[in-house]
Scaffold this active site. Structure first.
Site, PDB file in Angstrom:
ATOM      1  N   GLU A  47       0.784  -1.137   0.063  1.00 26.95           N
ATOM      2  CA  GLU A  47      -0.074   0.128  -0.169  1.00 26.95           C
ATOM      3  C   GLU A  47       0.813   1.205  -0.057  1.00 26.95           C
ATOM      4  O   GLU A  47       1.866   1.202   0.481  1.00 26.95           O
ATOM      5  CB  GLU A  47      -0.749  -0.157   1.266  1.00 26.95           C
ATOM      6  N   ASN A 110      -7.179   6.362  -1.601  1.00 24.60           N
ATOM      7  CA  ASN A 110      -6.087   5.344  -1.403  1.00 24.60           C
ATOM      8  C   ASN A 110      -6.225   4.232  -2.412  1.00 24.60           C
ATOM      9  O   ASN A 110      -7.041   3.578  -2.323  1.00 24.60           O
ATOM     10  CB  ASN A 110      -5.773   4.768   0.001  1.00 24.60           C
ATOM     11  N   LYS A 127      -9.547   2.197  -2.021  1.00 19.90           N
ATOM     12  CA  LYS A 127      -9.914   1.533  -0.533  1.00 19.90           C
ATOM     13  C   LYS A 127     -11.174   1.936   0.162  1.00 19.90           C
ATOM     14  O   LYS A 127     -11.172   3.093   0.167  1.00 19.90           O
ATOM     15  CB  LYS A 127      -8.399   1.938   0.267  1.00 19.90           C
ATOM     16  N   GLU A 146      -5.983   8.584   7.615  1.00 24.68           N
ATOM     17  CA  GLU A 146      -6.546   8.605   6.417  1.00 24.68           C
ATOM     18  C   GLU A 146      -8.012   8.987   6.196  1.00 24.68           C
ATOM     19  O   GLU A 146      -8.322   9.361   5.043  1.00 24.68           O
ATOM     20  CB  GLU A 146      -6.518   6.854   6.203  1.00 24.68           C
ATOM     21  N   CYS A 172      -4.929  -3.057   2.507  1.00 24.00           N
ATOM     22  CA  CYS A 172      -4.440  -3.000   4.141  1.00 24.00           C
ATOM     23  C   CYS A 172      -5.749  -3.095   5.144  1.00 24.00           C
ATOM     24  O   CYS A 172      -6.159  -4.271   5.324  1.00 24.00           O
ATOM     25  CB  CYS A 172      -3.977  -1.509   4.275  1.00 24.00           C
ATOM     26  N   ASN A 197       0.246  -1.139   5.347  1.00 23.61           N
ATOM     27  CA  ASN A 197       1.096  -0.305   6.337  1.00 23.61           C
ATOM     28  C   ASN A 197       0.521  -0.520   7.802  1.00 23.61           C
ATOM     29  O   ASN A 197      -0.413   0.183   7.982  1.00 23.61           O
ATOM     30  CB  ASN A 197       1.127   1.159   5.780  1.00 23.61           C
TER      31      ASN A 197
HETATM   32  N1  CDV Z   1      -3.079   1.557   6.524  1.00 20.23           N
HETATM   33  C1  CDV Z   1      -3.905   0.709   7.203  1.00 20.23           C
HETATM   34  O1  CDV Z   1      -5.058   0.539   6.948  1.00 20.23           O
HETATM   35  N2  CDV Z   1      -3.456   0.513   8.582  1.00 20.23           N
HETATM   36  C2  CDV Z   1      -4.360  -0.045   9.533  1.00 20.23           C
HETATM   37  C3  CDV Z   1      -4.002   0.182  11.092  1.00 20.23           C
HETATM   38  C4  CDV Z   1      -4.278   1.433  11.293  1.00 20.23           C
HETATM   39  C5  CDV Z   1      -4.556  -0.780  12.037  1.00 20.23           C
HETATM   40  C6  CDV Z   1      -4.152  -1.693   9.191  1.00 20.23           C
HETATM   41  O2  CDV Z   1      -5.492  -2.462   9.532  1.00 20.23           O
HETATM   42  O3  CDV Z   1      -3.516  -2.425   9.163  1.00 20.23           O
END
Ligand code: CDV
Length: 317
Positions: A47, A110, A127, A146, A172, A197
């Site tokens: 990501e 995103n 996303k 975000e 993510c 991430n």
């Molecule tokens: N980049 C993300 O979406 N990170 C989230 C963190 C904040 C928990 C994740 O679900 O990994």
């Protein structure tokens, strides 16, 4: 009939605020060459793979925020990656911050794209599950903004028939939600790709959720997504300490059985790969998770009708 495909995950170590797009693209190209050496047909990057995870930083001015976004893809910085991939005949997934104009309005998402083995963009995903908050929270050691910088993705969870299979993408936090995989599972997804991430620590409670549990949740979510939908899942981290902020590694490739069949061992730039067979999806898809035979949509309406939980009123025991 076997349908072999070699899947690769190109985990990235930290990208610091000061690192240029060009320097990152060089690292992506190096990982792509390593994927080629392993015979990979498809390589998944993380990501927001072109920059540091900038939503940890609070910014007020839109001009500064926009320095983290790409207005076209490919662009001057990323073109070498597209050209290399086409010359090596490797498809790839790439996450980045997308700024676009649609119907005369500017939007920021995103985003992840899917590029085929000829270097052509064949799919785009934006996303859906944006974690975090939209305002600065002084008590947090780092922010997760975000919800400030991105809009919720407006493309749903599409899949594409390309590169010999049915391919889907998410990003993510999406990986933690069963709905993500099931929507793509209902469209026949055979490979679901995702980049992430994820901070190693939970800034709200490192006691209730220590790093080993966070890693378990990371992998468990992807394993269950693979198993319950009979598909391959390739999940790839941006890992290590970005300007001092620790991000977990743990990139994995999960088989349709739910087993982890490849896993990163470091928190740096690292390539993982598996000689996979798309036909391995058939067993789950035609037995325990034969959707047409066993699903009961008439009992699932609440899933799309509401977001929050509504337990019965207290005192009703
Ligand atoms: N980049 C993300 O979406 N990170 C989230 C963190 C904040 C928990 C994740 O679900 O990994």
């Amino acid at each position: 009939m076997p349908r072999p495909i070699t899947l690769a995950g190109a985990q990235l170590g930290p990208i610091h605020k000061a690192d240029s797009r060009e320097s990152v693209v060089k690292r992506l190209c190096d990982l792509l060459r390593r994927a080629h050496a392993k015979g990979a047909h498809l390589c998944v990057f993380p990501e927001l793979a072109l920059t540091t995870f900038f939503p940890r930083w609070y910014m007020e001015g839109q001009q500064e925020v926009d320095t983290w976004f790409e207005e076209e893809m490919p662009n001057a910085a990323t073109r070498p990656l597209f050209e290399l991939a086409a010359s090596l005949k490797i498809g790839f997934y790439l996450g980045y911050a997308e700024k676009c104009v649609e119907n005369g309005e500017t939007h920021r998402y995103n985003t992840a794209i899917l590029v085929d083995r000829d270097g052509k963009i064949v799919g785009k995903y934006r996303k859906v599950h944006l974690p975090g908050h939209s305002e600065f929270v002084p008590s947090y050691p780092w922010q997760h903004l975000e919800k400030r910088y991105f809009e919720v993705g407006n493309l749903g969870f599409p899949v594409w028939r390309t590169m010999g299979g049915v391919m889907g993408m998410c990003i993510c936090n999406d990986r933690r939600w069963p709905e993500t995989y099931r929507v793509m599972g209902l469209k026949g997804a055979e490979v679901i790709m995702l980049g992430y991430n994820t901070p190693t620590a939970n800034r709200e409670s490192n006691t209730i959720e220590p790093p080993h549990l966070r890693m378990m949740h990371n992998q468990m979510s992807m394993q269950m997504g693979a198993y319950q939908n009979g598909c391959w899942v390739v999940g790839v981290a941006k890992a290590g300490a970005e300007d001092g902020f620790d991000m977990m590694g743990g990139s994995v490739i999960c088989a349709p059985s739910g087993e982890i069949v490849a896993m990163a061992r470091t928190v740096g730039d690292e390539l993982i790969s598996v000689d996979a067979d798309l036909d391995e999806c058939t067993f789950n898809k035609t037995t325990i998770f034969n959707f047409a035979a066993h699903r009961r949509p008439e009992a699932y309406g609440i899933i799309t009708a509401q977001a929050g939980a509504t337990p019965p009123p207290e005192g009703e025991e």
